[in-house]
Design an enzyme around this catalytic site. Structure first.
Site, mmCIF file in Angstrom:
data_model
loop_
_atom_site.group_PDB
_atom_site.id
_atom_site.type_symbol
_atom_site.label_atom_id
_atom_site.label_comp_id
_atom_site.label_asym_id
_atom_site.label_seq_id
_atom_site.Cartn_x
_atom_site.Cartn_y
_atom_site.Cartn_z
ATOM 1 N N ASP A 78 50.823 40.545 39.735
ATOM 2 C CA ASP A 78 50.364 40.568 41.122
ATOM 3 C C ASP A 78 50.421 39.189 41.753
ATOM 4 O OD1 ASP A 78 48.254 39.780 39.376
ATOM 5 O OD2 ASP A 78 46.772 40.186 40.929
ATOM 6 N N GLU A 140 45.475 40.071 38.035
ATOM 7 C CA GLU A 140 44.891 38.796 37.625
ATOM 8 C C GLU A 140 44.235 38.086 38.796
ATOM 9 O OE1 GLU A 140 45.180 34.320 36.744
ATOM 10 O OE2 GLU A 140 45.968 35.531 38.404
#
Length: 378
Positions: A78, A140
């Site tokens: 991400d 994350e």
């Protein structure tokens, strides 16, 4: 040693895939297909089902020498907003964003470097190495990348995240982190008749923020210094919400910061008895140093491998966190290696191609050196 054009092209293709936190399924599928096309075993694990189908860990591996310890590598899929419609620009030895979005080098540079390294090892069987295990994690950037990562099933003694910045970075210390959510309920009334009746929740919020040390704001801190960051504030006279993040490398100072903000809320609750003021503080992750120090051979291995590649190691604390911090406390000690990226989380993010090449070469060298090491298990 490296196919530079393939590295650049794969990275630029990857950053064009929209993958904000909690929306990485397309990225996961792309990675699995890409790896399988290169005869690398890869799956999306069942974490995606537990997250509502929007994401999941990509788990992959290549075989290695029997009896050699596996090398385990992680990176996250991400990226922070604004990250939709990334238009990467190749500018000499640099890939940069066009200034309207983040680039996504954090952490797609790490993903590409890992993939290029394992492809090189597959293509060069003369380089002896153990099994290479890979975990590409989701989310994350919103602090839950390691939530559903099955460390026991991954079955490794240690790992590296490839999620650092400039060339040479080698990190095994990070912030202790917490979030604080404050909700203030005041009393709205027509301003013409407000005397002794109105309670402006926005002003109470502003007063709260003024009670926290100015010098402990991010813009005034560096190195091991921690901070309070007012990350978001929304309010009306009647209702205000505030979201803080709290960071410090020292556990003692970290706990003191949490006490300080709670005490400030308690003081204001007594001062404004007719208002309602609530605070919820949640720990997010902790300094991985405690978990890395007992296995410092992991740092020594990376340090030695950098020196053999004429990379000057730069060991310093992370002024942030990585999946490695969470994984370390789940039983997988996991320091952090550089990617070559700069200006992370900003619209002027960029990554140096030569640094990406060095990061990829470092992974290969670590795999090679790890296979030569002897271990005495405790």
């Amino acid at each position: 040693m490296l196919d530079k054009n393939r590295l650049i092209n794969n990275f630029m293709d990857m950053v064009r895939i929209d993958s904000p936190s909690n929306q990485e399924l397309e990225m996961s599928k792309w990675l699995v297909n890409y790896l399988k096309e290169r005869n690398i075993d890869a799956i999306i694990d069942d974490a995606g089902e537990k997250y509502g189908g929007n994401t999941g860990n990509v788990i992959a591996y290549i075989k290695g020498e029997e009896g050699s310890r596996p090398l385990c590598l992680c990176a996250h899929m991400d990226q922070v907003q604004p990250c939709l419609g990334v238009k990467p620009i190749l500018d000499g030895n640099v890939v940069r964003s066009d200034g309207t979005t983040t680039l996504g080098a954090d952490d797609k540079a790490g993903i590409v470097e890992i993939i290029e390294a394992i492809k090189y090892l597959k293509d060069h069987p003369e380089i002896k190495h153990g099994k290479i295990k890979i975990g590409f994690t989701p989310d994350e950037e919103i602090g839950r990348g390691a939530n559903l990562f099955d460390v026991k099933k991954f079955d490794c003694k240690f790992a590296y995240t490839v999620d650092g910045g400039e060339i040479g970075e080698l990190e095994y210390e990070n912030f202790n982190a917490a979030s604080a959510v404050i909700k203030i309920k005041g009393r709205d009334i027509h301003p013409g008749t407000a005397k002794n009746s109105m309670i402006n929740s926005i002003l109470i919020g502003m007063e709260l923020n003024s009670m926290l040390p100015v010098e402990q704001r991010p813009e005034y801190t560096e190195n091991y210094e921690g901070f309070f960051l007012l990350n978001d504030m929304k309010g009306t006279v009647e209702d205000t919400s505030m979201n803080y993040i709290i960071r410090d490398h020292s556990m003692k100072k970290f706990n003191e910061k949490k006490i300080l903000i709670k005490d400030a809320v308690q003081y204001l609750a007594k001062k404004y008895k007719d208002a309602e003021i609530e605070i919820e503080v949640k720990d997010s992750y902790y300094n991985m140093k405690e978990k890395i120090e007992p296995v410092m051979y992991v740092i020594d291995l990376a340090h030695k491998s950098m020196e053999e590649l004429n990379i000057k190691p730069c060991i310093k604390p992370i002024r942030g966190g990585t999946d490695g911090a969470r994984l370390s406390y789940k039983g997988l000690p996991c320091p952090n290696l550089f990617t070559g990226g700069h200006n992370f989380h900003g619209k002027y993010e960029y990554v140096c191609i030569q640094s990406m090449e060095k990061a990829r070469d470092l992974i290969v060298k670590i795999a090679e050196n790890l296979a030569k090491m002897n271990f005495e298990e405790k």
